[in-house]
Write a protein that holds these residues in place. Structure first.
Motif, PDB file in Angstrom:
ATOM      1  N   ALA A 229     153.982  35.597  55.186  1.00 53.74           N
ATOM      2  CA  ALA A 229     152.820  36.413  55.541  1.00 53.74           C
ATOM      3  C   ALA A 229     152.660  37.574  54.571  1.00 53.74           C
ATOM      4  O   ALA A 229     151.538  37.921  54.180  1.00 53.74           O
ATOM      5  N   VAL A 230     153.783  38.181  54.174  1.00 51.58           N
ATOM      6  CA  VAL A 230     153.728  39.258  53.184  1.00 51.58           C
ATOM      7  C   VAL A 230     153.213  38.712  51.864  1.00 51.58           C
ATOM      8  O   VAL A 230     152.350  39.325  51.216  1.00 51.58           O
ATOM      9  N   LEU A 318     154.265  42.663  57.736  1.00 52.41           N
ATOM     10  CA  LEU A 318     155.473  42.398  58.513  1.00 52.41           C
ATOM     11  C   LEU A 318     155.268  42.744  59.981  1.00 52.41           C
ATOM     12  O   LEU A 318     155.676  41.994  60.870  1.00 52.41           O
ATOM     13  N   ALA A 319     154.622  43.871  60.237  1.00 52.19           N
ATOM     14  CA  ALA A 319     154.338  44.257  61.624  1.00 52.19           C
ATOM     15  C   ALA A 319     153.418  43.229  62.277  1.00 52.19           C
ATOM     16  O   ALA A 319     153.601  42.858  63.441  1.00 52.19           O
ATOM     17  N   GLY A 320     152.433  42.744  61.518  1.00 50.24           N
ATOM     18  CA  GLY A 320     151.525  41.742  62.043  1.00 50.24           C
ATOM     19  C   GLY A 320     152.217  40.437  62.354  1.00 50.24           C
ATOM     20  O   GLY A 320     151.778  39.677  63.221  1.00 50.24           O
ATOM     21  N   PRO A 324     158.297  44.594  62.739  1.00 48.75           N
ATOM     22  CA  PRO A 324     158.141  45.933  62.162  1.00 48.75           C
ATOM     23  C   PRO A 324     159.371  46.295  61.334  1.00 48.75           C
ATOM     24  O   PRO A 324     160.506  46.133  61.792  1.00 48.75           O
ATOM     25  N   SER A 325     159.148  46.771  60.119  1.00 46.88           N
ATOM     26  CA  SER A 325     160.236  47.003  59.172  1.00 46.88           C
ATOM     27  C   SER A 325     160.111  48.395  58.569  1.00 46.88           C
ATOM     28  O   SER A 325     159.151  49.125  58.858  1.00 46.88           O
ATOM     29  N   THR A 326     161.071  48.764  57.728  1.00 44.33           N
ATOM     30  CA  THR A 326     161.085  50.097  57.151  1.00 44.33           C
ATOM     31  C   THR A 326     161.440  50.052  55.672  1.00 44.33           C
ATOM     32  O   THR A 326     162.038  49.084  55.188  1.00 44.33           O
ATOM     33  N   VAL A 327     161.087  51.121  54.975  1.00 39.71           N
ATOM     34  CA  VAL A 327     161.549  51.321  53.605  1.00 39.71           C
ATOM     35  C   VAL A 327     162.999  51.751  53.670  1.00 39.71           C
ATOM     36  O   VAL A 327     163.339  52.732  54.358  1.00 39.71           O
TER      37      VAL A 327
END
Length: 341
Positions: A229-230, A318-320, A324-327
């Motif tokens: 997806a990304v 990613l959230a979609g 949900p992710s982070t730097v």
């Protein structure tokens, strides 16, 4: 001397049980019953396809499944270990085969494992097209069971992800892992079950509402759909440069595999949440920080290396996709390897 002729069943291989197990798999495995499985490659989707393959197992996580009689999730783990390697090259998984070895075929266990593999393939967007179940009396105890998987995917030639796309200043995103996935179980079992004497039916930790078995048998997240997806969201600018599956070796062992020579990574440990189980293992085993880092994922199951200009778009994708992710860091030219601060 025993009377009568020798039989395969008398030697320990129950063909009838094997046939019963195969019968139960019908509907789960697309190519069951033949000598080989076929997969039609849709050439309208690719100009110059490159096939990418991967094979793996789930390690000693199976010993937890065996001790509890709970085999429902290890098939999902198997798919995750294979397809999440494929997607690190940008490949979309197409099909998978499994191999199950056991000391004595138990149709219930075999059906449960294969149903998990089928579910994992559904989650990954591929198909289970075949496999093999082998009974090995004498070589394995009757209740011993091991599984391996073999996945094949495709990517357009020239569009593969990898170190050649990465440069200093790229941003590293961490996709969370809620637990151990399928790695580090030999150390985890040694610390929790042997050294600390914990029972699998006990709470995972003081105050936990789930058991240690529940915690250790969590199915591995399958990251492939989210990574694809990304890639789709960033396709125009080609902003996804590399992808590292964080398995055995942890972040410090796997992230360098997608970094070009001369570049390293600076990571901020406070940027992601480490699941409680890792702290329990470290505390009960008096394990040094560096050892934890090179054995466990510590809460990061997949790391994406993206262009700094597309960070927000990548995080939104990613959230979609439900992750949900982070730097968690950046690619640097000041040192090689991974530094976690």
């Amino acid at each position: 001397m025993a009377e009568g002729g020798a039989t395969y069943a008398g030697a320990g291989v129950d063909i009838a049980a094997g046939d019963a197990a195969v019968e139960r798999m019908k509907g789960l495995v697309a190519g069951i019953g033949g000598f080989g499985a076929r997969f039609p490659l849709d050439m309208t989707r690719y100009t110059n396809p490159v096939l990418v393959s991967s094979t793996d197992g789930v390690g000693t996580k199976l010993m937890v499944a065996q001790a509890t009689g709970r085999y429902g999730t290890v098939g999902i783990d198997l798919v995750a270990m294979c397809v999440d390697d494929l997607v690190c090259l940008g490949a979309e998984p197409l099909f998978m085969l499994d191999y199950i070895a056991t000391g004595k075929v138990d149709p219930d266990h075999i059906e449960t494992v294969v149903a998990g593999v089928h579910e994992g393939c559904r989650l990954a967007g591929c198909v289970l097209i075949g496999g093999e179940t082998a009974e090995h009396p004498g070589a394995m105890a009757p209740d011993d069971l091991d599984i391996a998987g073999f996945a094949v995917g495709a990517v357009e030639q020239g569009s593969e992800l990898g170190p050649e796309r990465v440069h200093a200043g790229d941003v590293i995103l961490g996709i969370p892992s809620p637990g151990l996935r399928s790695n580090g179980y030999t150390l985890a079992r040694h610390v929790l079950l042997e050294r600390a004497g914990r029972g699998l039916g006990e709470p995972a930790w003081d105050g936990a509402t789930h058991t240690l078995a529940d915690e250790l048998l969590q199915p591995s997240v399958i990251y492939t759909p989210a990574v694809l997806a990304v890639r789709a969201a960033l396709a125009e600018g080609d902003g996804l440069h590399a992808c590292a599956h964080i398995t055995g070796g942890g972040v410090v062992g796997n992230l360098p595999r997608v970094l070009p020579e001369g570049l390293g990574a600076d990571l901020d440990r406070s940027a992601w949440v480490e699941p409680r189980i890792f702290g329990e293992i470290q505390r009960l085993g008096a394990i040094e920080e560096a050892e934890m880092d090179r054995v466990f994922n510590r809460g990061v199951g997949m790391a994406l290396v993206v262009d700094a200009q597309v960070v927000n778009a990548a995080l939104a994708a990613l959230a979609g996709a439900g992750l949900p992710s982070t730097v968690i860091g950046t690619v640097v030219s000041t040192h090689a390897g991974v530094t976690i601060r």
